[in-house]
Design an enzyme around this catalytic site. Structure first.
Site, PDB file in Angstrom:
ATOM      1  N   GLU A 135       0.793  -1.238   0.000  1.00  0.00           N
ATOM      2  CA  GLU A 135       0.000   0.000   0.000  1.00  0.00           C
ATOM      3  C   GLU A 135       0.826   1.290   0.000  1.00  0.00           C
ATOM      4  O   GLU A 135       0.597   2.204   0.762  1.00  0.00           O
ATOM      5  CB  GLU A 135      -0.940  -0.011   1.223  1.00  0.00           C
ATOM      6  CG  GLU A 135      -1.807  -1.264   1.259  1.00  0.00           C
ATOM      7  CD  GLU A 135      -2.702  -1.354   2.479  1.00  0.00           C
ATOM      8  OE1 GLU A 135      -2.642  -0.490   3.367  1.00  0.00           O
ATOM      9  OE2 GLU A 135      -3.498  -2.321   2.543  1.00  0.00           O
ATOM     10  N   GLU A 242      -5.884 -11.023  -1.055  1.00  0.00           N
ATOM     11  CA  GLU A 242      -6.662 -10.831   0.174  1.00  0.00           C
ATOM     12  C   GLU A 242      -8.164 -10.813  -0.131  1.00  0.00           C
ATOM     13  O   GLU A 242      -8.909  -9.966   0.303  1.00  0.00           O
ATOM     14  CB  GLU A 242      -6.250  -9.530   0.873  1.00  0.00           C
ATOM     15  CG  GLU A 242      -4.752  -9.430   1.145  1.00  0.00           C
ATOM     16  CD  GLU A 242      -4.362  -8.203   1.934  1.00  0.00           C
ATOM     17  OE1 GLU A 242      -5.243  -7.539   2.487  1.00  0.00           O
ATOM     18  OE2 GLU A 242      -3.154  -7.899   2.005  1.00  0.00           O
TER      19      GLU A 242
HETATM   20  O1  LIG Z   1      -9.088  -2.381   2.166  1.00  0.00           O
HETATM   21  C1  LIG Z   1      -8.408  -1.424   2.834  1.00  0.00           C
HETATM   22  C2  LIG Z   1      -8.930  -0.120   2.963  1.00  0.00           C
HETATM   23  C3  LIG Z   1      -8.220   0.818   3.666  1.00  0.00           C
HETATM   24  C4  LIG Z   1      -7.014   0.495   4.247  1.00  0.00           C
HETATM   25  C5  LIG Z   1      -6.496  -0.795   4.112  1.00  0.00           C
HETATM   26  C6  LIG Z   1      -7.184  -1.748   3.395  1.00  0.00           C
HETATM   27  C7  LIG Z   1      -6.693  -3.154   3.239  1.00  0.00           C
HETATM   28  N1  LIG Z   1      -5.496  -3.469   3.981  1.00  0.00           N
HETATM   29  C8  LIG Z   1      -5.321  -4.907   4.205  1.00  0.00           C
HETATM   30  C9  LIG Z   1      -6.397  -5.366   5.103  1.00  0.00           C
HETATM   31  C10 LIG Z   1      -6.205  -6.044   6.226  1.00  0.00           C
HETATM   32  C11 LIG Z   1      -4.836  -6.250   6.749  1.00  0.00           C
HETATM   33  O2  LIG Z   1      -4.778  -7.386   7.605  1.00  0.00           O
HETATM   34  C12 LIG Z   1      -3.881  -6.443   5.591  1.00  0.00           C
HETATM   35  O3  LIG Z   1      -2.564  -6.625   6.070  1.00  0.00           O
HETATM   36  C13 LIG Z   1      -3.897  -5.215   4.687  1.00  0.00           C
HETATM   37  O4  LIG Z   1      -3.066  -5.471   3.566  1.00  0.00           O
END
Ligand SMILES: Oc1ccccc1CN[C@@H]1C=C[C@@H](O)[C@H](O)[C@H]1O
Length: 337
Positions: A135, A242
């Site tokens: 990210e 994910e």
């Molecule tokens: O969909 C999003 C919206 C805003 C911020 C982060 C995300 C996703 N971010 C993910 C989600 C859960 C965590 O456990 C993961 O490590 C991360 O990669």
């Protein structure tokens, strides 16, 4: 009794099917059995993030990560590492010196190198793919670089450095850049530009991880296929890293939640979710030549990170197995082809 045919068996000629796990799931019990039946890849949901695994500069917490790695090895399940460099769940000590002042570029680079070589080195030969940077691209606006502490203290090249440190520590590992909202045209283009810059510079990057935190309302088939084709055109492998499918509209801006606060999984949601999961897996199979893995984020509706994000306490039902670990209608649609 013949073992129940699992997701991984239906997809054995397509790509590995993975699941994000916590250390409790790999202890003997129904979760471990569900993992062994349906999945041939795993990702630690939290255990290998910077804070959980490296809480103080001179202290690592290997216990949970080792338990997951051991379970993977014992059950011949592939293992992805998540994540070596991320602005979230990063311990404050990374960025401050003993007096609490912000460290220099040189100090932070040395700490990042030490972290990556220690963690990647420990699981060398056991982890086949790493989410090296997670990210780094901002959600909106024209910029390629999120204004994280890594960016502000080191500069743009923290990303390539992280990849180089990981490659040095395990030259055989597949190295991924991982991000979400990759079907949003603006974010898709900026991620594309960043990854193209890295690749053109000879940075050791092998793949793009598309997180796929979707909902029953999005993405459209058109936007999803556009992302698959765009990122694959870089000559990199793709993984959906994910996957979950919220039954609520995605929160693209802060909204009052009166209309969607109630936590219930209605028959309409069940049907819409099944149709949406069918659509995305039809596209995954169509583009099997570009995709080297599909991983679900969390195991069953019993527990999802979405139960507390973006709305604390609003139960979500985003996965293929219900709260009792039984296949939902969406499971049936994903395996009927
Ligand atoms: O969909 C999003 C919206 C805003 C911020 C982060 C995300 C996703 N971010 C993910 C989600 C859960 C965590 O456990 C993961 O490590 C991360 O990669």
């Amino acid at each position: 009794v013949a073992p129940e045919k699992g997701l991984k068996d239906y997809y054995k000629n397509y790509f590995p099917i993975g699941v994000a796990v916590n250390p409790r799931m790999v202890q003997p019990g129904p979760d471990a059995e569900l993992i062994k039946t349906h999945f041939n890849s795993m990702t630690p949901e939290n255990a290998m993030k910077m804070g959980p695994i490296h809480p103080e500069e001179n202290r690592y917490n290997w216990k949970d990560a080792d338990a997951i790695a051991d379970f993977a090895q014992q059950n011949n399940i592939k293992l992805r590492g998540h994540t070596l460099c991320w602005h979230n769940q990063t311990p404050r000590w990374f960025f401050t010196d003993s007096t609490g002042k912000t460290v220099s570029r040189e100090v932070l680079l040395a700490r990042l190198k030490r972290h990556i070589s220690d963690v990647v080195g420990r699981y060398k030969g056991k982890i086949y793919a790493w989410d090296v940077v997670n990210e780094a691209v901002p959600d909106a606006g024209p910029d390629l670089y999120r204004k994280s502490k890594f960016y502000e203290i080191i500069g743009e090249d923290y990303i390539e450095k992280a990849f180089e440190f990981a490659h040095e520590a395990d030259p055989a590992a597949q190295l991924f850049y991982n991000d979400y909202n990759t079907e949003n045209p603006s974010k898709r283009d900026r991620i594309y530009q960043l990854v193209k810059k890295l690749k053109d510079k000879g940075v050791p990057i092998n793949g793009v991880g598309l997180q796929a935190h979707w909902s029953i309302y999005e993405p459209s088939a058109q936007e999803l296929e556009a992302s698959i084709l765009k990122f694959a055109s870089l000559g990199l492998k793709l993984q959906f890293t994910e996957v979950d499918m919220s039954v609520y509209p995605k929160e693209h801006e802060r909204r009052d939640h009166r209309d969607t606060d109630k936590s219930e999984f209605t028959p309409e949601m069940d049907e819409k979710q099944a149709a949406q999961y069918k659509m995305v897996f039809d596209l995954f199979r169509k583009h099997r030549d570009k995709i080297t893995g599909v991983t679900f984020w969390n195991l069953s509706d019993r527990s999802s990170w979405l139960d507390n994000f973006p709305v604390p306490g609003r139960k979500d039902y985003p996965l293929l197995f219900d709260q009792n670990g039984r296949p939902k209608k969406a499971f049936d649609r994903v395996v009927q082809f």
